[in-house]
Design an enzyme around this catalytic site. Structure first.
Site, PDB file in Angstrom:
ATOM      1  CB  SER A 139      -0.896   0.005   1.250  1.00 41.76           C
ATOM      2  OG  SER A 139      -1.544   1.251   1.402  1.00 41.76           O
ATOM      3  CE1 TYR A 192      -3.462  -2.845   5.534  1.00 45.34           C
ATOM      4  CE2 TYR A 192      -3.150  -0.594   4.771  1.00 45.34           C
ATOM      5  CZ  TYR A 192      -3.425  -1.920   4.501  1.00 45.34           C
ATOM      6  OH  TYR A 192      -3.648  -2.321   3.210  1.00 45.34           O
TER       7      TYR A 192
END
Length: 316
Positions: free
Chosen positions: A169, A181
């Site tokens: 990401s 995350y």
């Protein structure tokens, strides 16, 4: 002057490399197997269907093989025998071993071509808001789960000179309220960097997919209410933060989620290219221009500048 010569030569060769990449023949999918993790929904689900339609033999790992997503995959395949839905919890070594046994028992004539480490989870919360169990869970799914699956299938990938694709990401470069995350994505990027260099001598290609905000295309991160967040805080954190601040942060994060692109096929296009291109990229960044600019700032500017930009963003 002479020290700059290798760099100048590289810059001259890049356009030629792009032309060769466009002109070279793409892979023939028929008779090649690909395993994808996290196919219950989102990118993994879309990719399983896309690869099946292209002619690959697809092993679609689902956390819930009896769930809606898995049943949709099975209906789409129509019992053709090239799309196998299997239970695969990447945190369980038993599931990974069983997946490998299934692949070996249904291996098509051209062998095992690709592994797509797509399974992942996300959440929102400032560092002290999340218990240690959450950090452990995220590390096990997003990082160790991908490593666990990769190690199991590495012998097959080396044998057939296949491809490995990892879902990362742009959040690997910065964090805006979801540090747990971001942490796992930054870690998986470094694992991939090491693996990519090591696998070159075996003819195995390793690619990283770096989506921007596609929250509306996946179920990885549902919106969170301030009440949900507050109820999970420890008494120590409640003594530091008030409900108004938690509400403000929840509104900020949920507004980011609502701005996510609904077109997950843009990311799937990059994943397919990583599996089928004669010269796949090491990194595929699939993001809006403003997201790419933010990544550029975070990667190249001094930390004091990055902190200012991100703090300003959080304040808005």
């Amino acid at each position: 002057m002479w020290a700059a010569a290798p760099l100048l030569l590289l810059l001259l060769l890049l356009p030629l490399a792009r032309l060769w990449r466009r002109g070279a023949a793409r892979l023939e999918p028929a008779g090649r197997a690909v395993l994808i993790t996290g196919c219950d929904s989102g990118f993994g689900h879309l990719l399983a269907l896309r690869l099946y339609r292209l002619g690959f033999t697809v092993f679609a790992g689902c956390l819930c093989p009896g769930g809606d997503g898995a049943r949709r995959l099975q209906r789409e395949a129509g019992g053709a025998g090239r799309l196998h839905v299997l239970r695969l919890d990447v945190t369980r070594a038993h599931d990974v071993r069983a997946a490998k046994e299934l692949v070996l028992s249904h291996l098509p004539e051209r062998g095992f071509w690709g592994l797509v480490n797509n399974a992942g989870i996300s959440t929102f919360g400032e560092t002290g808001w999340l218990p240690m169990e959450t950090y452990e869970k995220f590390a096990d799914v997003n990082l160790l789960g991908s490593i666990r699956t990769t190690l199991a299938f590495l012998p097959l990938l080396r044998k057939y000179k296949g491809r490995i694709v990892f879902m990362s990401s742009i959040i690997a470069y910065f964090t805006l309220g979801n540090g747990v995350y971001s942490m796992t994505k930054a870690a998986i990027e470094k694992f991939c960097d090491a693996l990519r260099l090591e696998m070159k001598k075996f003819g195995v290609q390793v690619s990283i997919i770096q989506p921007g905000n596609y929250a509306r295309s996946t179920k990885i991160q549902p919106p969170l209410s301030a009440e949900e967040i507050w109820s999970e805080l420890s008494e120590e954190e409640k003594a530091v933060y008030n409900k108004e601040y938690v509400q403000e942060r929840a509104n900020f994060f949920n507004s980011i989620l609502s701005e996510g692109s609904p077109n997950g096929n843009e990311v799937v296009d990059a994943m397919v290219d990583a599996l089928t291109s004669p010269a796949p990229k090491a990194r595929y960044m699939v993001a809006k221009l403003k997201e790419k600019v933010l990544v550029f700032v975070c990667a190249l500017f001094p930390t004091v500048v990055v902190d200012f930009v991100l703090s300003y963003g959080l304040s808005k």
